[in-house]
Design an enzyme around this catalytic site. Structure first.
Site, PDB file in Angstrom:
ATOM      1  N   ASP A  13       0.823  -1.221   0.000  1.00  0.00           N
ATOM      2  CA  ASP A  13       0.000   0.000   0.000  1.00  0.00           C
ATOM      3  C   ASP A  13       0.851   1.262   0.000  1.00  0.00           C
ATOM      4  O   ASP A  13       0.469   2.272   0.583  1.00  0.00           O
ATOM      5  CB  ASP A  13      -0.950   0.018   1.211  1.00  0.00           C
ATOM      6  CG  ASP A  13      -1.710  -1.283   1.343  1.00  0.00           C
ATOM      7  OD1 ASP A  13      -2.245  -1.735   0.328  1.00  0.00           O
ATOM      8  OD2 ASP A  13      -1.760  -1.846   2.452  1.00  0.00           O
ATOM      9  N   LYS A  16       1.697   2.291  -4.968  1.00  0.00           N
ATOM     10  CA  LYS A  16       2.226   1.737  -6.226  1.00  0.00           C
ATOM     11  C   LYS A  16       1.323   2.078  -7.399  1.00  0.00           C
ATOM     12  O   LYS A  16       1.794   2.294  -8.499  1.00  0.00           O
ATOM     13  CB  LYS A  16       2.348   0.213  -6.123  1.00  0.00           C
ATOM     14  CG  LYS A  16       3.606  -0.251  -5.428  1.00  0.00           C
ATOM     15  CD  LYS A  16       3.827  -1.732  -5.623  1.00  0.00           C
ATOM     16  CE  LYS A  16       2.922  -2.622  -4.837  1.00  0.00           C
ATOM     17  NZ  LYS A  16       2.936  -2.577  -3.412  1.00  0.00           N
ATOM     18  N   GLY A  40      -4.242  -4.484  -4.191  1.00  0.00           N
ATOM     19  CA  GLY A  40      -5.258  -3.475  -4.509  1.00  0.00           C
ATOM     20  C   GLY A  40      -4.593  -2.204  -4.970  1.00  0.00           C
ATOM     21  O   GLY A  40      -3.761  -1.645  -4.262  1.00  0.00           O
ATOM     22  N   HIS A  41      -4.893  -1.786  -6.171  1.00  0.00           N
ATOM     23  CA  HIS A  41      -4.329  -0.550  -6.702  1.00  0.00           C
ATOM     24  C   HIS A  41      -5.470   0.385  -7.065  1.00  0.00           C
ATOM     25  O   HIS A  41      -6.381  -0.009  -7.776  1.00  0.00           O
ATOM     26  CB  HIS A  41      -3.509  -0.810  -7.973  1.00  0.00           C
ATOM     27  CG  HIS A  41      -2.244  -1.557  -7.714  1.00  0.00           C
ATOM     28  ND1 HIS A  41      -1.464  -2.079  -8.702  1.00  0.00           N
ATOM     29  CD2 HIS A  41      -1.621  -1.859  -6.562  1.00  0.00           C
ATOM     30  CE1 HIS A  41      -0.410  -2.672  -8.171  1.00  0.00           C
ATOM     31  NE2 HIS A  41      -0.487  -2.554  -6.870  1.00  0.00           N
ATOM     32  N   GLN A 223       2.090  -6.280  -3.202  1.00  0.00           N
ATOM     33  CA  GLN A 223       2.561  -6.362  -1.815  1.00  0.00           C
ATOM     34  C   GLN A 223       3.928  -5.669  -1.696  1.00  0.00           C
ATOM     35  O   GLN A 223       4.150  -4.688  -2.372  1.00  0.00           O
ATOM     36  CB  GLN A 223       2.571  -7.808  -1.300  1.00  0.00           C
ATOM     37  CG  GLN A 223       1.183  -8.415  -1.163  1.00  0.00           C
ATOM     38  CD  GLN A 223       0.679  -9.062  -2.432  1.00  0.00           C
ATOM     39  OE1 GLN A 223       1.413  -9.755  -3.104  1.00  0.00           O
ATOM     40  NE2 GLN A 223      -0.568  -8.838  -2.773  1.00  0.00           N
ATOM     41  N   GLY A 301     -10.704  -2.925   3.179  1.00  0.00           N
ATOM     42  CA  GLY A 301     -11.325  -1.787   3.863  1.00  0.00           C
ATOM     43  C   GLY A 301     -10.896  -1.673   5.317  1.00  0.00           C
ATOM     44  O   GLY A 301     -11.411  -0.835   6.052  1.00  0.00           O
ATOM     45  N   ARG A 302      -9.936  -2.515   5.736  1.00  0.00           N
ATOM     46  CA  ARG A 302      -9.472  -2.447   7.136  1.00  0.00           C
ATOM     47  C   ARG A 302      -8.637  -1.191   7.346  1.00  0.00           C
ATOM     48  O   ARG A 302      -7.865  -0.807   6.462  1.00  0.00           O
ATOM     49  CB  ARG A 302      -8.577  -3.654   7.461  1.00  0.00           C
ATOM     50  CG  ARG A 302      -9.302  -4.974   7.435  1.00  0.00           C
ATOM     51  CD  ARG A 302      -8.344  -6.123   7.721  1.00  0.00           C
ATOM     52  NE  ARG A 302      -7.487  -6.432   6.582  1.00  0.00           N
ATOM     53  CZ  ARG A 302      -6.590  -7.405   6.567  1.00  0.00           C
ATOM     54  NH1 ARG A 302      -6.413  -8.153   7.631  1.00  0.00           N
ATOM     55  NH2 ARG A 302      -5.867  -7.632   5.499  1.00  0.00           N
ATOM     56  N   ARG A 304      -5.520   0.899   8.269  1.00  0.00           N
ATOM     57  CA  ARG A 304      -4.107   0.516   8.310  1.00  0.00           C
ATOM     58  C   ARG A 304      -3.475   1.039   9.591  1.00  0.00           C
ATOM     59  O   ARG A 304      -3.794   2.135  10.037  1.00  0.00           O
ATOM     60  CB  ARG A 304      -3.374   1.084   7.104  1.00  0.00           C
ATOM     61  CG  ARG A 304      -3.896   0.536   5.799  1.00  0.00           C
ATOM     62  CD  ARG A 304      -3.157   1.134   4.605  1.00  0.00           C
ATOM     63  NE  ARG A 304      -3.757   0.669   3.373  1.00  0.00           N
ATOM     64  CZ  ARG A 304      -3.986   1.434   2.305  1.00  0.00           C
ATOM     65  NH1 ARG A 304      -3.643   2.709   2.316  1.00  0.00           N
ATOM     66  NH2 ARG A 304      -4.541   0.936   1.226  1.00  0.00           N
ATOM     67  N   THR A 413       3.648  13.798  -4.778  1.00  0.00           N
ATOM     68  CA  THR A 413       3.203  14.792  -3.803  1.00  0.00           C
ATOM     69  C   THR A 413       1.683  14.950  -3.717  1.00  0.00           C
ATOM     70  O   THR A 413       1.199  15.837  -3.026  1.00  0.00           O
ATOM     71  CB  THR A 413       3.835  16.173  -4.122  1.00  0.00           C
ATOM     72  OG1 THR A 413       3.508  16.514  -5.471  1.00  0.00           O
ATOM     73  CG2 THR A 413       5.338  16.157  -3.950  1.00  0.00           C
TER      74      THR A 413
HETATM   75  P1  IMP Z   1      -2.547 -12.961   2.020  1.00  0.00           P
HETATM   76  O1  IMP Z   1      -1.695 -12.403   0.942  1.00  0.00           O
HETATM   77  O2  IMP Z   1      -4.027 -12.777   1.753  1.00  0.00           O
HETATM   78  O3  IMP Z   1      -2.220 -14.385   2.363  1.00  0.00           O
HETATM   79  O4  IMP Z   1      -2.274 -12.115   3.353  1.00  0.00           O
HETATM   80  C1  IMP Z   1      -1.043 -12.214   4.045  1.00  0.00           C
HETATM   81  C2  IMP Z   1      -0.613 -10.867   4.602  1.00  0.00           C
HETATM   82  O5  IMP Z   1      -0.301  -9.997   3.529  1.00  0.00           O
HETATM   83  C3  IMP Z   1      -1.696 -10.140   5.422  1.00  0.00           C
HETATM   84  O6  IMP Z   1      -1.062  -9.414   6.458  1.00  0.00           O
HETATM   85  C4  IMP Z   1      -2.298  -9.186   4.410  1.00  0.00           C
HETATM   86  O7  IMP Z   1      -2.894  -8.070   5.051  1.00  0.00           O
HETATM   87  C5  IMP Z   1      -1.064  -8.800   3.641  1.00  0.00           C
HETATM   88  N1  IMP Z   1      -1.357  -8.335   2.272  1.00  0.00           N
HETATM   89  C6  IMP Z   1      -1.662  -9.074   1.201  1.00  0.00           C
HETATM   90  N2  IMP Z   1      -1.829  -8.300   0.119  1.00  0.00           N
HETATM   91  C7  IMP Z   1      -1.600  -7.039   0.508  1.00  0.00           C
HETATM   92  C8  IMP Z   1      -1.583  -5.781  -0.194  1.00  0.00           C
HETATM   93  O8  IMP Z   1      -1.798  -5.672  -1.398  1.00  0.00           O
HETATM   94  N3  IMP Z   1      -1.281  -4.703   0.581  1.00  0.00           N
HETATM   95  C9  IMP Z   1      -0.999  -4.792   1.898  1.00  0.00           C
HETATM   96  N4  IMP Z   1      -0.995  -5.936   2.574  1.00  0.00           N
HETATM   97  C10 IMP Z   1      -1.297  -7.055   1.887  1.00  0.00           C
END
Ligand code: IMP
Length: 429
Positions: A13, A16, A40-41, A223, A301-302, A304, A413
């Site tokens: 996050d 990117k 998620g982008h 990620q 939607g959690r 951060r 920015t």
């Molecule tokens: P998983 O990829 O669903 O198995 O999740 C494993 C860990 O990676 C968890 O802590 C997720 O919140 C984190 N995670 C997976 N994809 C993303 C992403 O695109 N952004 C941020 N955290 C992610």
């Protein structure tokens, strides 16, 4: 002309989406090489907001998108994402989206197992996205995955489903979760086959031809390094290698094709899901950063978790990820803070470490060593050149460069695409 690979250097996050979109306008092909629809982008283009999970961001810019073999592909998620962006007016089809024929598929039993295991972990849960990413990678490595090309062979598919269900139903029953029947799964896959197979091809060949023709390729990581299955804060990680090195294996090109590696870092730190986070701020400053940065997960939607910039961690990500240039995002979120802190190392058992220790217990016990810097009161939002930045903001960026041992090549920015300061053109090699 060099290719470019973009990876996250924190816990994902980092912004990117905007950076990849910016770079995609200079590329011919954009390739996803790992992860799945856990990513998620968010892209804002021409007043339209696109939320992409699986589709390579370049599609929004009219470029060819490639989903490499290193991805795990949920066919239902793919088709609904395509339908969604089409309804927003985007042209996506087999003419501009190509998918590796050997990509492993995520089936409904994968999220079911993901969630059953997370529930069983209770307080020790990893906080996965619940989308079946981990179980799908496990099946790939265990050599029982169903891959895209299998959809063209009903007999192969049927036999592979037998093996897969034998394994998964045993596990699901053990967790007290619902099991799956073969017939509806097989029928659904055969139903999806004609919709998916037109996208399938040996993308390694497409990429080899593109390279021979001098096309520019952008490898789009998902990620981030601290979520890498080997190098991240294990076990609180995702199930793929997120480092730039994996762009080669996950797309089917040689390591020399990866080109310039850019690491994206927010000017502070965030994390979704569980796991150690040494610079986390569980106070009003942390909440203020979260509010200003709109820090809510794109996929889940959690909210951060937020904290100060961790230069020790980003330095580690730079070394492991092969990062040659840093892209710093969301500097404007720090506007107006009287003072800022940067973590330069960790105190653990009386010693000071310059890197994160490997064990989860030590990572949780590591206390940040901070350097304090004066903040700036003027706005950096929307700045398009160094000269427009307050002197203290320039100092902050320069200090980050020194500590992480990588030059900042781009500075973002604001969420607007053009609010980007370019210090060096990454495609220039
Ligand atoms: P998983 O990829 O669903 O198995 O999740 C494993 C860990 O990676 C968890 O802590 C997720 O919140 C984190 N995670 C997976 N994809 C993303 C992403 O695109 N952004 C941020 N955290 C992610």
């Amino acid at each position: 002309m060099a290719n470019v690979c973009v990876i996250g250097t924190q816990w994902g996050d980092e912004g990117k989406g905007k950076v990849v979109d910016w770079l995609a306008s200079r590329a011919d092909i954009v390739v996803r090489f790992q992860g799945g629809h856990n990513a998620g982008h968010t892209l804002v283009v021409g007043g339209e907001t696109y939320k992409l999970s699986l589709l390579p961001s370049g599609l929004v810019r009219g470029k060819t998108g490639v989903i490499g073999n290193g991805v795990v592909l949920d066919p239902e998620a793919l088709l609904s994402e395509i339908a969604r962006v089409r309804s927003q007016g985007l042209d996506v089809g087999p003419h501009n989206l190509r998918i590796a024929e050997n990509v492993p598929l995520i089936l409904p039993l994968h999220p079911a197992l993901d969630r059953a295991r997370e529930a069983a972990r209770g307080g020790g849960a990893i906080g996965t996205t619940g989308r079946g990413i981990g179980p799908a990678y496990e099946d790939k490595v265990a050599r029982r995955a169903i891959r895209l090309a299998d959809l063209a062979e009903p007999d192969t598919l049927s036999a592979k489903l037998d093996e897969l269900l034998r394994h998964h139903n045993t596990l699901l029953a053990g967790f007290g979760a619902e099991t799956f029947r073969k017939e509806p799964l097989l029928a659904r896959l055969l139903d999806l086959a004609p919709q998916l197979l037109p996208y399938a091809e040996p993308v390694w060949e497409l990429l080899a031809e593109a390279r021979a023709a001098g096309k520019r390729i952008l490898f789009e990581g998902a990620q981030a390094v601290m979520l890498d299955v080997d190098h991240g804060t294990y076990p609180f990680v995702t199930s793929s290698n997120t480092v730039a090195g994996n762009a080669a294996a996950g797309a089917g090109v040689g390591p020399e094709a990866i080109g310039m590696v850019l690491g994206i870092a927010k000017a502070y730190t965030t994390r979704v899901g569980s796991g150690p986070f040494p610079t986390e701020l569980d106070d009003e400053t942390g909440r203020e950063i979260g509010r200003r940065g709109h820090e809510l997960g794109t996929v889940t939607g959690r909210p951060r978790r937020c904290g100060w910039f961790d230069a020790a961690m980003v330095r580690q990500a730079v070394k492991i990820g092969g990062v040659q240039g840093l892209v710093l995002t969301k500097l404007d979120v720090l506007d107006g803070f009287r003072e800022l802190k940067i973590c330069t190392g960790y105190r653990l058992n009386g010693a000071v470490l310059r890197r994160l220790p490997a064990s989860p217990a030590a990572q949780a016990a590591a206390r940040p060593v901070y350097e304090t810097m004066e903040g700036w009161s003027d706005s950096t939002r929307g700045a398009r050149s160094w000269a427009e930045l307050p002197a203290q903001a320039v100092k902050y960026v320069k200090r980050i460069e020194e500590l992480v041992e990588a030059p900042v090549v781009l500075l973002s920015t604001s969420p607007e695409r053009d609010d980007t300061i370019m210090m060096r053109d990454p495609f220039a090699g």
